[in-house]
Design a protein around this motif. Structure first.
Motif, mmCIF file in Angstrom:
data_model
loop_
_atom_site.group_PDB
_atom_site.id
_atom_site.type_symbol
_atom_site.label_atom_id
_atom_site.label_comp_id
_atom_site.label_asym_id
_atom_site.label_seq_id
_atom_site.Cartn_x
_atom_site.Cartn_y
_atom_site.Cartn_z
ATOM 1 N N ILE A 174 17.780 41.630 66.274
ATOM 2 C CA ILE A 174 17.186 41.253 65.002
ATOM 3 C C ILE A 174 18.175 41.605 63.900
ATOM 4 C CG2 ILE A 174 15.176 41.459 63.509
ATOM 5 C CD1 ILE A 174 14.543 40.484 66.348
ATOM 6 N N GLU A 175 18.561 40.636 63.089
ATOM 7 C CA GLU A 175 19.546 40.883 62.044
ATOM 8 C C GLU A 175 18.901 41.520 60.818
ATOM 9 O OE1 GLU A 175 21.166 36.871 61.719
ATOM 10 O OE2 GLU A 175 22.953 37.569 62.806
ATOM 11 N N ASP A 176 19.744 41.979 59.886
ATOM 12 C CA ASP A 176 19.248 42.563 58.642
ATOM 13 C C ASP A 176 18.316 41.575 57.933
ATOM 14 O OD1 ASP A 176 20.980 44.553 59.303
ATOM 15 O OD2 ASP A 176 22.231 44.390 57.517
ATOM 16 N N SER A 177 17.268 42.112 57.318
ATOM 17 C CA SER A 177 16.311 41.255 56.613
ATOM 18 C C SER A 177 15.590 42.077 55.559
ATOM 19 C CB SER A 177 15.295 40.658 57.595
ATOM 20 O OG SER A 177 14.364 41.645 58.006
ATOM 21 N N GLU A 178 14.722 41.408 54.799
ATOM 22 C CA GLU A 178 13.873 42.085 53.823
ATOM 23 C C GLU A 178 12.585 42.577 54.464
ATOM 24 O OE1 GLU A 178 14.528 42.861 50.540
ATOM 25 O OE2 GLU A 178 16.510 42.285 51.245
ATOM 26 N N GLY A 179 12.464 42.400 55.751
ATOM 27 C CA GLY A 179 11.225 42.759 56.425
ATOM 28 C C GLY A 179 11.270 44.133 57.066
ATOM 29 N N ALA A 180 10.111 44.522 57.563
ATOM 30 C CA ALA A 180 9.961 45.714 58.397
ATOM 31 C C ALA A 180 9.268 45.257 59.669
ATOM 32 C CB ALA A 180 9.134 46.783 57.684
ATOM 33 N N GLY A 181 9.625 45.832 60.795
ATOM 34 C CA GLY A 181 9.069 45.355 62.056
ATOM 35 C C GLY A 181 8.518 46.477 62.914
ATOM 36 N N PHE A 182 7.572 46.106 63.778
ATOM 37 C CA PHE A 182 7.076 47.061 64.767
ATOM 38 C C PHE A 182 7.071 46.402 66.136
ATOM 39 C CE2 PHE A 182 3.127 44.777 63.942
ATOM 40 C CZ PHE A 182 2.569 44.672 65.211
ATOM 41 N N HIS A 183 7.095 47.243 67.163
ATOM 42 C CA HIS A 183 7.018 46.775 68.546
ATOM 43 C C HIS A 183 6.159 47.758 69.337
ATOM 44 C CE1 HIS A 183 10.244 43.857 67.818
ATOM 45 N NE2 HIS A 183 10.805 44.811 67.095
ATOM 46 N N VAL A 184 5.308 47.226 70.171
ATOM 47 C CA VAL A 184 4.471 48.035 71.050
ATOM 48 C C VAL A 184 4.721 47.562 72.479
ATOM 49 C CG1 VAL A 184 2.139 48.808 71.616
ATOM 50 C CG2 VAL A 184 2.696 48.161 69.257
ATOM 51 N N VAL A 185 5.113 48.467 73.360
ATOM 52 C CA VAL A 185 5.333 48.119 74.765
ATOM 53 C C VAL A 185 3.989 48.197 75.488
ATOM 54 C CG1 VAL A 185 6.541 48.689 76.900
ATOM 55 C CG2 VAL A 185 7.699 48.976 74.694
ATOM 56 N N LEU A 186 3.532 47.069 75.972
ATOM 57 C CA LEU A 186 2.272 47.028 76.719
ATOM 58 C C LEU A 186 2.490 47.229 78.208
ATOM 59 C CD1 LEU A 186 0.502 43.984 75.003
ATOM 60 C CD2 LEU A 186 0.308 46.412 74.426
ATOM 61 N N ARG A 187 3.630 46.757 78.702
ATOM 62 C CA ARG A 187 3.934 46.866 80.124
ATOM 63 C C ARG A 187 5.439 46.959 80.291
ATOM 64 N NH1 ARG A 187 2.872 41.625 83.361
ATOM 65 N NH2 ARG A 187 0.744 41.974 82.604
ATOM 66 N N GLY A 188 5.873 47.708 81.293
ATOM 67 C CA GLY A 188 7.296 47.812 81.566
ATOM 68 C C GLY A 188 8.003 48.773 80.636
ATOM 69 N N SER A 189 9.264 48.494 80.357
ATOM 70 C CA SER A 189 10.081 49.393 79.537
ATOM 71 C C SER A 189 11.093 48.589 78.744
ATOM 72 C CB SER A 189 10.800 50.415 80.430
ATOM 73 O OG SER A 189 11.673 49.739 81.337
ATOM 74 N N ALA A 190 11.718 49.251 77.809
ATOM 75 C CA ALA A 190 12.738 48.608 76.971
ATOM 76 C C ALA A 190 13.597 49.685 76.339
ATOM 77 C CB ALA A 190 12.086 47.740 75.898
ATOM 78 N N TRP A 191 14.743 49.273 75.859
ATOM 79 C CA TRP A 191 15.615 50.129 75.054
ATOM 80 C C TRP A 191 15.660 49.593 73.634
ATOM 81 C CZ3 TRP A 191 17.848 54.720 76.184
ATOM 82 C CH2 TRP A 191 17.907 55.102 77.527
ATOM 83 N N LEU A 192 15.416 50.472 72.672
ATOM 84 C CA LEU A 192 15.606 50.130 71.270
ATOM 85 C C LEU A 192 16.961 50.665 70.843
ATOM 86 C CD1 LEU A 192 14.505 49.153 68.471
ATOM 87 C CD2 LEU A 192 13.786 51.522 68.119
ATOM 88 N N ILE A 193 17.801 49.794 70.292
ATOM 89 C CA ILE A 193 19.152 50.180 69.879
ATOM 90 C C ILE A 193 19.242 49.993 68.369
ATOM 91 C CG2 ILE A 193 21.608 49.804 70.273
ATOM 92 C CD1 ILE A 193 20.706 48.325 72.914
ATOM 93 N N PRO A 194 19.038 51.056 67.587
ATOM 94 C CA PRO A 194 19.017 50.921 66.121
ATOM 95 C C PRO A 194 20.408 50.783 65.539
ATOM 96 C CG PRO A 194 18.718 53.214 66.744
ATOM 97 C CD PRO A 194 18.787 52.434 68.032
ATOM 98 N N ALA A 195 20.457 50.381 64.265
ATOM 99 C CA ALA A 195 21.740 50.265 63.581
ATOM 100 C C ALA A 195 22.396 51.627 63.411
ATOM 101 C CB ALA A 195 21.548 49.601 62.221
ATOM 102 N N VAL A 196 21.580 52.649 63.246
ATOM 103 C CA VAL A 196 22.078 54.016 63.065
ATOM 104 C C VAL A 196 21.323 54.918 64.034
ATOM 105 C CG1 VAL A 196 22.311 55.942 61.459
ATOM 106 C CG2 VAL A 196 22.561 53.592 60.620
ATOM 107 N N GLY A 197 22.044 55.746 64.770
ATOM 108 C CA GLY A 197 21.388 56.673 65.681
ATOM 109 C C GLY A 197 21.483 56.242 67.129
ATOM 110 N N GLU A 198 20.950 57.081 67.981
ATOM 111 C CA GLU A 198 21.026 56.876 69.419
ATOM 112 C C GLU A 198 19.964 55.894 69.906
ATOM 113 O OE1 GLU A 198 23.365 58.195 71.477
ATOM 114 O OE2 GLU A 198 24.280 58.877 69.594
ATOM 115 N N PRO A 199 20.238 55.204 71.035
ATOM 116 C CA PRO A 199 19.205 54.331 71.632
ATOM 117 C C PRO A 199 17.962 55.128 71.997
ATOM 118 C CG PRO A 199 21.362 53.891 72.595
ATOM 119 C CD PRO A 199 21.514 55.136 71.761
ATOM 120 N N VAL A 200 16.812 54.460 71.954
ATOM 121 C CA VAL A 200 15.527 55.089 72.240
ATOM 122 C C VAL A 200 14.901 54.385 73.440
ATOM 123 C CG1 VAL A 200 13.242 55.663 71.356
ATOM 124 C CG2 VAL A 200 15.214 55.629 69.799
ATOM 125 N N ALA A 201 14.576 55.145 74.478
ATOM 126 C CA ALA A 201 13.911 54.590 75.652
ATOM 127 C C ALA A 201 12.422 54.443 75.363
ATOM 128 C CB ALA A 201 14.134 55.491 76.867
#
Length: 309
Positions: free
Chosen positions: A31-58
């Protein structure tokens, strides 16, 4: 309105958007830079969040993440996956899911997520939101954030099986979910066992919270520092010191800032005469209001309204 609700209302622009995403490994989206704010909820399985600043989050099932600042980030099934860029539509809504060969099979998706986006006006960002971290991560824990979990379940059900009225229900649930996410974060900061700082401390302090509530409930009232301090049972001097330390600006400076923020929202969203906008924000004359508004925004109220329309 309370302080948290006001802070959201002051920044929100347009309708929020959401959708359910079924992902088949390997997958990745940026997701590129924008004027928005976003949320994500994992319902099943797993994912990695890789932010612009900071360490990846499992992320695992039930985890909620909120990214408030509009900086780009990626979500992927693994850290070795090259994510594809997702370009949002002009109104902030996400594009349709791209076709996937795995989706044509009978195999269940590896990861299922609820994703949402809120379009924000960052020109008057409330400090309550500005001081949020790059990633607000609310891990799934049994017995925690029950209201948030209930809102997620309701939203997921509406997105999975739309019914008559779903458009309005989903929009309302997205607003509710955002408030639950922020409430859970601020409450968590105030109950971590340490000493909360910034707005977490301000909202947890009875005297300062009472004064903030009074300001937001009646920004048109000619408040004095003594009156605001009395709401929290403190003397003028003690209250002024505590408020300034926690909020980051003196009481009457914050009052003026909030009045002007409220005025800007009224001019953008309503067709009230300037006289009434002035009255609702504590000014006895349209001239005094226009002078204060131009000092804050750099343009006259009428010009600001025309630009926003």
């Amino acid at each position: 309105m309370d302080v948290l609700s006001d802070a959201i209302a002051a920044m929100r622009a347009g309708r929020p958007h959401s959708g359910r995403r079924d992902k088949y490994a390997p997958w990745g989206m940026r997701i590129e830079d924008s004027e928005g704010a976003g949320f994500h909820v994992v319902l099943r399985g797993s994912a990695w969040l890789i932010p612009a600043v900071g360490e990846p989050v499992a992320l695992g099932p039930g985890d909620v993440v909120f990214l408030a600042h509009g900086r780009g980030y990626a979500l992927a099934s693994g850290l070795d996956v090259e994510p594809e860029v997702v370009r949002m539509n002009p109104d902030g809504s996400p594009p349709p899911e791209p076709p996937s060969p795995a989706r044509e099979s009978t195999a269940a998706p590896d990861t299922v997520m609820l994703c949402g986006a809120y379009w924000l006006d960052r020109s008057r960002a409330h400090p309550l939101l500005s001081e949020l971290p790059e990633v607000v991560h609310l891990p799934a824990r049994v017995g925690t954030h029950r209201s948030l979990r209930a809102a997620v379940e309701l939203l997921g059900a509406e997105l999975a099986e739309p019914q008559p009225g779903s458009d309005t229900i989903v929009s309302s649930l997205l607003d509710t979910l955002l408030l639950y996410i922020l409430r859970a974060w601020w409450q968590g900061q105030a109950h971590t066992g340490g000493h909360p700082t910034g707005w977490a401390a301000a909202l947890a302090d009875p005297a300062v919270a009472a004064a903030l509530q009074a300001i937001h409930a009646a920004p048109d009232r000619p408040w004095t520092v003594e009156e605001l301090g009395a709401h929290g049972g403190l003397s003028r001097a003690a209250f002024s010191r505590r408020f300034t330390a926690l909020v980051g600006r003196p009481p009457l400076t914050y009052l003026t800032w909030w009045r002007m923020t409220t005025a800007g929202r009224l001019l953008r969203e309503d067709d009230l005469p300037l006289r009434l906008v002035a009255q609702r924000t504590g000014y006895t004359s349209e001239f005094a209001f226009a002078k204060a508004f131009k000092r804050e925004y750099g343009v006259a109220p009428g010009q600001y309204r025309r630009k926003a329309s």
